[in-house]
Design an enzyme around this catalytic site. Sequence first.
Site, PDB file in Angstrom:
ATOM      1  N   HIS A   1       0.829  -1.219   0.000  1.00  0.00           N
ATOM      2  CA  HIS A   1       0.000   0.000   0.000  1.00  0.00           C
ATOM      3  C   HIS A   1       0.859   1.263   0.000  1.00  0.00           C
ATOM      4  O   HIS A   1       0.433   2.309   0.483  1.00  0.00           O
ATOM      5  CB  HIS A   1      -0.948   0.041   1.208  1.00  0.00           C
TER       6      HIS A   1
ATOM      7  N   SER B   1      15.853  21.141 -16.000  1.00  0.00           N
ATOM      8  CA  SER B   1      14.673  21.951 -16.305  1.00  0.00           C
ATOM      9  C   SER B   1      15.151  23.218 -17.003  1.00  0.00           C
ATOM     10  O   SER B   1      16.258  23.689 -16.757  1.00  0.00           O
ATOM     11  CB  SER B   1      13.969  22.297 -14.996  1.00  0.00           C
TER      12      SER B   1
ATOM     13  N   LYS C   1      16.802  21.317 -10.753  1.00  0.00           N
ATOM     14  CA  LYS C   1      16.102  20.089 -11.121  1.00  0.00           C
ATOM     15  C   LYS C   1      16.966  19.073 -11.860  1.00  0.00           C
ATOM     16  O   LYS C   1      17.810  19.414 -12.663  1.00  0.00           O
ATOM     17  CB  LYS C   1      14.906  20.401 -12.035  1.00  0.00           C
TER      18      LYS C   1
ATOM     19  N   GLU D   1      10.037   8.108 -16.921  1.00  0.00           N
ATOM     20  CA  GLU D   1       8.750   8.760 -17.198  1.00  0.00           C
ATOM     21  C   GLU D   1       8.283   8.468 -18.622  1.00  0.00           C
ATOM     22  O   GLU D   1       7.113   8.192 -18.873  1.00  0.00           O
ATOM     23  CB  GLU D   1       8.870  10.276 -17.010  1.00  0.00           C
TER      24      GLU D   1
END
Length: 462
Positions: free
Chosen positions: A158, A279, A285, A292
């Site tokens: 979970h 970024s 970043k 992804e």
Amino acid sequence: MTEKQTWSQRFETVLHPAIALFNASISFDIELIEYDITGSQAHAQMLSHTGIISPEEGEQLVTGLEQIRQEYREGKFQPGIDAEDVHFAVEKRLTEIIGDVGKKLHTARSRNDQVGTDTRLYLRDQIQQIRQYLREFQKVLLDIAENNVETLIPGYTHLQRAQPLSLAHHLLAYLQMAQRDWERLGDVYKRVNISPLGCGALAGTTFPIDRYYTAKLLHFDSIYANSLDGVSDRDFAIEFLCAASMIMVHLSRLSEEVILWASEEFRFVTLKDSCATGSSIMPQKKNPDVPELVRGKTGRVFGHLQAMLVIMKGLPLAYNKDLQEDKEGIFDTVNTVKACLEAMTILMREGLEFRPQRLAEAVTEDFSNATDVADYLAARGVPFREAYNLVGKVVKTSIAAGKLLKDLTLQEWQQIHPAFAEDIYEAISPRQVVAARNSHGGTGFEPVKQALIAARTQVLQQ
Ligand code: ARG
């Protein structure tokens, strides 16, 4: 078909240009050209073997087809839209090269059994290639696993801390998924490797062909028993897309974990510069673009599976032009799965580093050893459910006191239950918690070492 040609004497005018474009598949089925040539060569050999054409004619067809292969490889043969599809393009070029004999190639054959043959030959190759990619991926997981038997990582259910694990055990779970993918593709291969050649348009042919002869030349295991089924079956394509979707499920799950692990919240891995991006506005970043993208590309592969199922569901026997829609999805799936497997293999091999220090901290900062306290009591005669309730209470009071289980004094332990002794501290140390799970297939160091040996043998299998 040349530009001004009609289909046969039955037709009086040529296709409307927009419809010709709409109808054509050459822009994408050119991918099949080498398989089309190979299939046609086998067909030509069979025609001559059975005496349907002369040996000389057979020879000319085979040689002419081989020349087209060379021209294509050298970039000299680039059929345009007037060819409609790859099958017509090759036949037309063949006739240009060898003259009227080229027109005999299509004897006792239809584009329907031809395209089915081509697609199967293509998929056969691709399946073997994808299986190789899977093996590379597995080997990388195995290498990392072998170096991290005693590296601990929090295990979750979970997405809540559950029990600590050997990092090797965690990675071997993905290796097992890839193993099933590898086996599944092997199984799909069996249904891909059946020859529809000689089924004709739908009903077979009046010529004394030898379907076993072409099947043998093309290394098919067997032939379709029913000509209608042979030309219209795309089960093998659906099965392939399903197996490919399953690979993507697995890659996407791993991607999701890597993305989480690389976040500031987890900090379990560092992404290396070679596999991460920045970024354009936020200088701090470092983004996990690779996992992804893999997670994102999963959607299109599922989409191709869905599309193929829908294409098939209402088709009456036998061939219908709807079937031309199978190709782009298959090609895109093949390319996507290969690209994703390659990217994930590189990412795992050199694009990320686990952070042992941080992982070691992570496994000590929670209550993921609570089951072991209950097991401790249960092993000393307390019924498990009773022990479970007792430990639940301890967790609750510890949280309230801002303590972890390891911070309780022996006195406190013994107030909870007299069965607790000094060895409770060892029993709940993360290392021991992992080491103790020696059941078959568990995360204990011993079963994990066994699993590594078994996996090594597995991935060597070709
Ligand atoms: N381009 C067609 C396809 O991909 C080849 C078969 C055409 N057959 C036909 N009867 N029109 O399916």
